[in-house]
Design an enzyme around this catalytic site. Structure first.
Site, short mmCIF file in Angstrom:
data_model
loop_
_atom_site.label_atom_id
_atom_site.label_comp_id
_atom_site.label_asym_id
_atom_site.label_seq_id
_atom_site.Cartn_x
_atom_site.Cartn_y
_atom_site.Cartn_z
N HIS A 229 0.79 -0.98 0.06
CA HIS A 229 0.23 -0.52 0.09
C HIS A 229 0.98 1.43 0.12
CE1 HIS A 229 -3.42 -2.60 1.32
NE2 HIS A 229 -2.85 -3.18 2.18
C1 BDR Z 1 -1.92 0.89 5.86
O1 BDR Z 1 -2.07 0.51 6.57
C2 BDR Z 1 -1.03 -0.52 7.58
O2 BDR Z 1 -1.17 -1.91 8.25
C3 BDR Z 1 -0.59 -0.34 6.20
O3 BDR Z 1 0.97 -0.37 6.76
C4 BDR Z 1 -1.21 1.02 5.34
O4 BDR Z 1 -0.34 1.74 5.96
C5 BDR Z 1 -3.23 0.25 4.48
O5 BDR Z 1 -4.57 -0.20 5.05
#
Ligand code: BDR
Ligand code: CA
Length: 299
Positions: A229
């Site tokens: 992400h």
């Molecule tokens: C986001 O949540 C975190 O667990 C990840 O690092 C990312 O920033 C994804 O939903």
């Protein structure tokens, strides 16, 4: 472009930081935030990661909890302590300013700073409290967050970063008109580690970051590889892989099943002015090419 990264490493955060350090971006430093793990752990992880990547950039330790909500972590995804790969204890300490103070200092000094916020938005909200003129010192703010055109990953409606501190996220939306890079595009930001040359001990560490979703979680989303992400935000800046569009946006801060949801007016039914942007598309092949180039340069 001068860039500050607000982060909660986090395996996908680690890859985002790697990409940023391998790019031409003028990085001014990092602020840490409680999110994937406690802020003690995300700060230690950031410092260890910078050691691993041979960077001396400053790190400021940010907020240890959301503005209002109880703190929630995601170690069941990112590993014990918040980051897989077993990096050694860091060789240095964070700077003597809080995350929010560091954001304000860097923004004032720079005058045209871009911020990539890839964790919960508490530090940015606190920075707005310290310096109400912060918007004047910032160029753009990019947030990994929201689930526009996609289901949530923390609740059916909400993505984890916005769900972690919806009150801060709403404050940031009101004052900074950010660009939200949400699950609608980041769930596509995957790469098969076997397509990369990941030999040696450094390669093994990076492979653990790339394959951070446990099998149970991959099964849930019916995917073969983990979505990176946070790296999608950075490749948007460095390689133009994202398409973004203006939208009228709101974040639900009420108690209830949609708390933390980013609501985008896709058809303009509210007839209210646009107040931010959302990523609507990602060029996955360019994302993968950018990841491959950056990763193979450091392993
Ligand atoms: C986001 O949540 C975190 O667990 C990840 O690092 C990312 O920033 C994804 O939903
Ligand atoms: Ca993150």
């Amino acid at each position: 472009m001068s860039l500050l990264i607000d982060t909660d490493p986090g395996c996908d955060d680690a890859l985002a930081v790697l990409l940023a350090l391998e790019s031409d971006l003028d990085l001014v430093g990092f602020t840490t935030i409680a999110g994937n793990s406690s802020v003690e752990n995300t700060t230690r992880n950031t410092l260890s990661l910078l050691d691993f990547l041979d960077s001396n950039l400053p790190v400021a330790c940010g907020a240890d909890r959301p503005l209002v909500k109880r703190q929630d972590t995601a170690e069941f995804i990112h590993g014990e302590g918040g980051l897989k790969g077993g990096l050694p204890t860091p060789t240095r300490e964070p700077v003597d300013l809080s995350g929010a103070e560091f954001i304000v200092q860097q923004a004032r000094e720079n005058g045209n700073l871009t911020i990539a916020a890839i964790g919960p938005l508490t530090n940015l909200a606190l920075a707005l409290g310290i310096e109400p003129d912060l918007p004047e010192y910032l160029d753009e703010v990019f947030v990994m967050g929201g689930a526009v055109r996609a289901p949530g990953n923390r609740t059916p409606a909400a993505e984890a970063n916005l769900h972690a501190d919806p009150d801060a996220a709403s404050r940031v939306l009101q004052s900074l008109s950010p660009t939200f890079v949400g699950l609608g595009v980041t769930m596509q930001a995957t790469i098969d580690p076997h397509t990369l040359n990941l030999s040696g001990p450094r390669g093994e560490i990076v492979e653990q970051w790339l394959e951070y979703y446990p099998d149970r979680i991959k099964k849930r989303y019916e995917i073969d590889h983990s979505p990176i992400h946070d790296a999608a935000v950075i490749t948007g800046l460095t390689d133009g892989v994202l398409t973004t569009e203006e939208r009228t946006l709101a974040i639900d801060t009420s108690e209830g099943p949609c708390r933390g949801a980013l609501v985008a007016d896709e058809y303009g039914v509210t007839e209210e002015p646009e107040n931010g942007r959302v990523a609507t598309d990602i060029d996955v092949e360019r994302f993968r090419a950018a990841m491959r180039e950056a990763i193979e340069a450091v392993v």
